[in-house]
Design an enzyme around this catalytic site. Sequence first.
Site, PDB file in Angstrom:
ATOM      1  N   LEU A  66      40.435  48.609  32.383  1.00 41.40           N
ATOM      2  CA  LEU A  66      41.318  48.191  33.949  1.00 41.40           C
ATOM      3  C   LEU A  66      40.338  47.718  35.003  1.00 41.40           C
ATOM      4  O   LEU A  66      39.547  48.597  35.375  1.00 41.40           O
ATOM      5  CB  LEU A  66      42.334  49.258  33.508  1.00 41.40           C
ATOM      6  CG  LEU A  66      43.904  49.630  33.000  1.00 41.40           C
ATOM      7  CD1 LEU A  66      44.544  50.776  33.470  1.00 41.40           C
ATOM      8  CD2 LEU A  66      44.623  48.372  33.571  1.00 41.40           C
ATOM      9  N   ASP A  67      41.119  46.966  35.855  1.00 44.49           N
ATOM     10  CA  ASP A  67      40.259  46.179  36.822  1.00 44.49           C
ATOM     11  C   ASP A  67      40.819  47.040  38.011  1.00 44.49           C
ATOM     12  O   ASP A  67      41.741  47.806  38.120  1.00 44.49           O
ATOM     13  CB  ASP A  67      40.944  44.644  37.393  1.00 44.49           C
ATOM     14  CG  ASP A  67      41.738  44.381  37.649  1.00 44.49           C
ATOM     15  OD1 ASP A  67      42.129  45.978  38.381  1.00 44.49           O
ATOM     16  OD2 ASP A  67      42.720  43.617  37.184  1.00 44.49           O
ATOM     17  N   LYS A  68      40.071  47.458  39.109  1.00 44.33           N
ATOM     18  CA  LYS A  68      40.051  48.864  40.251  1.00 44.33           C
ATOM     19  C   LYS A  68      41.099  48.462  40.784  1.00 44.33           C
ATOM     20  O   LYS A  68      41.556  49.373  41.199  1.00 44.33           O
ATOM     21  CB  LYS A  68      38.634  47.597  41.345  1.00 44.33           C
ATOM     22  CG  LYS A  68      38.420  48.579  41.756  1.00 44.33           C
ATOM     23  CD  LYS A  68      37.398  49.004  43.180  1.00 44.33           C
ATOM     24  CE  LYS A  68      37.025  49.364  44.235  1.00 44.33           C
ATOM     25  NZ  LYS A  68      36.418  49.434  45.472  1.00 44.33           N
TER      26      LYS A  68
END
Length: 256
Positions: A113-115
């Site tokens: 999951l991206d930041k």
Amino acid sequence: MSNRIREEFLQKREPVRLNKYLSEAGVCSRREADRLIETGKVTVDGRPAQTGMKITPGQEVRIGRRLISRQDEMVVLAVNKPRGIVCTEDRRERDSIVRFLDYPIRVTYVGRLDKDSRGLLLMTNNGDIINRMMRAANCHEKEYRVTVDQEITDSFLRKMSEGVAILDTVTRPCKVEKLGKYTFSIILTQGLNRQIRRMCEALGYTVKDLVRVRVMNIRLGNLKEGQYRKVTDAELEELYEMIKDSGGHNDRHDGR
């Protein structure tokens, strides 16, 4: 993490049922393990295994000629990743998921999951499970709840569901449902890099909040942000059934 939990992991040396042993080694579900045992394909110390038997440390378990090793108890965690935490194993990253979780044994994530995204992240210490789930990412569902900066129109929903041109391809048709004036749910069966954000941007929308609420059969549910729980035996059994025939290309760029 408390010393009590660390001690529990160190003391996992008691006998364990053979089907659980095979499951925790990442071989198959307990149900499939029982089938393998019944067909005579499993041996313990060179002798045919018996359904229900227990394995003690040091015994040799094989399926055919393949030696099965359960180094430690397999752990699969459902984590509610907060925004700002980075999916990386690099401990030099102050906000890495590994440092944030601080689990007593080494676990890593299954699909990023991206930041700037939050929600359900699966983490495990079993490499075979990771490989099979990543292969299965090409055909299994991941569900998200997304909030955007403009009112959601029927045209937007239709275009999102039919496929959007991003990253030199057109995204796979997917299920999209309006939840509110600015919020919708989307179920993907692929994992292109920052896919949902790019899809929205291509249609003139900006994502303000993105939460993953389900990966295959595992749901975020009421898990609080920043907390984790162990995946239940029932969830793990169902997961095994879903990935047992997984194959195809790896989708390594999961991240929204």
